[in-house]
Design an enzyme around this catalytic site. Structure first.
Site, short mmCIF file in Angstrom:
data_model
loop_
_atom_site.label_atom_id
_atom_site.label_comp_id
_atom_site.label_asym_id
_atom_site.label_seq_id
_atom_site.Cartn_x
_atom_site.Cartn_y
_atom_site.Cartn_z
N ALA A 66 33.55 49.28 40.61
CA ALA A 66 32.45 50.02 39.97
C ALA A 66 32.18 49.34 38.64
CB ALA A 66 32.87 51.47 39.76
N GLY A 111 36.34 49.83 43.33
CA GLY A 111 35.27 50.24 44.25
C GLY A 111 34.95 49.20 45.31
N1 COA Z 1 32.34 46.03 35.98
C1 COA Z 1 31.50 45.45 35.14
N2 COA Z 1 31.51 44.12 34.89
C2 COA Z 1 32.43 43.39 35.54
C3 COA Z 1 33.35 43.95 36.45
C4 COA Z 1 33.29 45.34 36.65
N3 COA Z 1 34.09 45.96 37.52
N4 COA Z 1 34.14 42.97 36.91
C5 COA Z 1 33.73 41.83 36.33
N5 COA Z 1 32.69 42.08 35.51
C6 COA Z 1 31.93 41.12 34.69
C7 COA Z 1 32.70 40.67 33.46
O1 COA Z 1 32.59 41.63 32.41
C8 COA Z 1 32.00 39.38 33.17
O2 COA Z 1 30.75 39.67 32.55
P1 COA Z 1 30.25 38.78 31.29
O3 COA Z 1 30.19 37.39 31.82
O4 COA Z 1 28.92 39.37 30.96
O5 COA Z 1 31.30 38.95 30.24
C9 COA Z 1 31.69 38.83 34.53
O6 COA Z 1 31.71 39.94 35.44
C10 COA Z 1 32.70 37.82 35.02
O7 COA Z 1 33.98 38.43 34.94
P2 COA Z 1 35.24 37.74 34.20
O8 COA Z 1 36.20 38.82 33.85
O9 COA Z 1 34.77 36.87 33.09
O10 COA Z 1 35.81 36.82 35.38
P3 COA Z 1 37.32 36.35 35.57
O11 COA Z 1 37.28 35.31 36.64
O12 COA Z 1 37.93 35.97 34.27
O13 COA Z 1 38.11 37.65 36.11
C11 COA Z 1 38.38 39.61 37.48
C12 COA Z 1 37.77 38.20 37.34
C13 COA Z 1 37.84 40.24 38.75
C14 COA Z 1 39.90 39.49 37.58
C15 COA Z 1 37.98 40.47 36.25
O14 COA Z 1 36.56 40.37 36.07
C16 COA Z 1 38.33 41.93 36.36
O15 COA Z 1 39.51 42.29 36.20
N6 COA Z 1 37.34 42.78 36.64
C17 COA Z 1 37.52 44.20 36.66
C18 COA Z 1 38.20 44.62 37.95
C19 COA Z 1 38.42 46.14 37.95
O16 COA Z 1 39.16 46.67 37.14
N7 COA Z 1 37.77 46.81 38.90
C20 COA Z 1 37.90 48.22 39.05
C21 COA Z 1 36.83 48.92 38.34
S1 COA Z 1 36.94 50.66 38.65
#
Ligand code: COA
Length: 260
Positions: A66, A111
């Site tokens: 999400a 999500g």
């Molecule tokens: N919601 C909103 N934005 C998200 C997102 C989420 N669930 N997951 C990733 N993004 C965004 C990041 O904020 C980033 O945006 P920006 O470039 O504007 O800063 C972009 O997507 C790329 O993500 P980034 O974190 O830079 O990539 P990464 O390769 O370093 O890491 C993940 C990848 C998936 C490990 C990391 O993005 C992450 O932990 N995401 C959240 C996962 C999560 O907790 N999901 C459950 C939500 S309830």
């Protein structure tokens, strides 16, 4: 209809839906969920769509959860509505009456994992990563993860994932039954489409009722489950495709199913 966050292509009775917000790793915001809601409605009675595939845009992510920016702004009553809305849409997938296959092509977190769980079958690429990391944000899964993960992989394993927030690889997901199959990332969509084509060639009513019977099983006791199965089995006997399938077998020819 034009969608901002979804692409949809229908070929050979198979709708391939691409969650398309790659700059945010396909995270599900409210507008995207609204679009998915509408697209699912459009599939329900469309005879051109017999099977649905859901995948993510780009090479890195299926759906990274999400939208955390939206999540962060929620108060208590909004959070309840937020969860209920996502749950309603994911239930719509489960109850679409047509097979929905997740082609998980990268991160399936929060999500995203729950979206895959709401699909009937999950295929993954070798680079797919699954997880329910909500505890790291101070919350719990809210789009059905606590329920569907538990039913799919058992209580202990679901708690292991949900309490630790740890990510697991595609092969680990395969080992615990979270995914059905793992393919090389370059083959995932082709293999998923091939499988979808096989299902699309079968009698649509039998396919739909098989989904109803199987997905109801974990929630029914054995007597109620067998009764439900017998009722759906009886419905099959009233279809032309049943007559065609059985007659074709006895006449030693290939059945020509008409979908009625
Ligand atoms: N919601 C909103 N934005 C998200 C997102 C989420 N669930 N997951 C990733 N993004 C965004 C990041 O904020 C980033 O945006 P920006 O470039 O504007 O800063 C972009 O997507 C790329 O993500 P980034 O974190 O830079 O990539 P990464 O390769 O370093 O890491 C993940 C990848 C998936 C490990 C990391 O993005 C992450 O932990 N995401 C959240 C996962 C999560 O907790 N999901 C459950 C939500 S309830």
């Amino acid at each position: 209809m034009d969608y901002k966050f979804l692409n949809c292509d229908v070929q050979n009775f198979i709708a391939t839906v691409v969650i398309n917000r790659p700059d945010k790793l396909n995270a599900l915001n409210s507008d995207l969920l609204d679009e998915l809601d509408q697209l699912l409605d459009s599939f329900r009675n469309d005879p051109i769509v017999r099977v649905v595939i859901i995948t993510g845009a780009g090479e890195k992510s299926f759906v990274a959860g999400a939208d955390i920016a939206e999540l962060a702004a929620l108060g208590v009553s909004e959070a309840k509505r937020f969860a209920a809305n996502g749950q309603r849409i994911f239930l719509k997938i489960e109850r679409l009456g047509k097979p929905v296959i997740a082609a998980v092509n990268g991160y399936a977190l929060g999500g995203g994992c729950e979206l895959a769980l709401a699909c009937h079958i999950r295929f993954a690429s070798g680079n797919a990563i699954f997880g329910q990391p909500e505890v790291n944000l101070g919350t719990i899964p809210g789009y059905g993860g606590t329920q569907r993960l538990t039913k799919l992989i058992n209580t202990g394993r679901a708690l292991e994932m949900i309490l630790s927030g740890d990510k697991i690889t595609a092969d680990e997901a395969l080992a615990i039954g979270l995914v059905n199959k793992v393919f090389d990332k370059d083959e995932l969509l082709a293999k998923t489409f091939e499988f979808a084509e096989k299902i699309a060639s079968k009698p649509v009513n039998a396919i739909s009722w098989a989904i109803d019977a199987v997905t109801a099983a974990p929630d029914l006791n054995i007597d109620a489950g067998l009764d439900f199965e017998a009722s759906l089995f009886a419905l099959c006997a009233g279809t032309n495709d049943f007559k065609e399938g059985t007659t074709a077998f006895l006449q030693k020819r290939k059945a020509e199913f008409k979908g009625n």
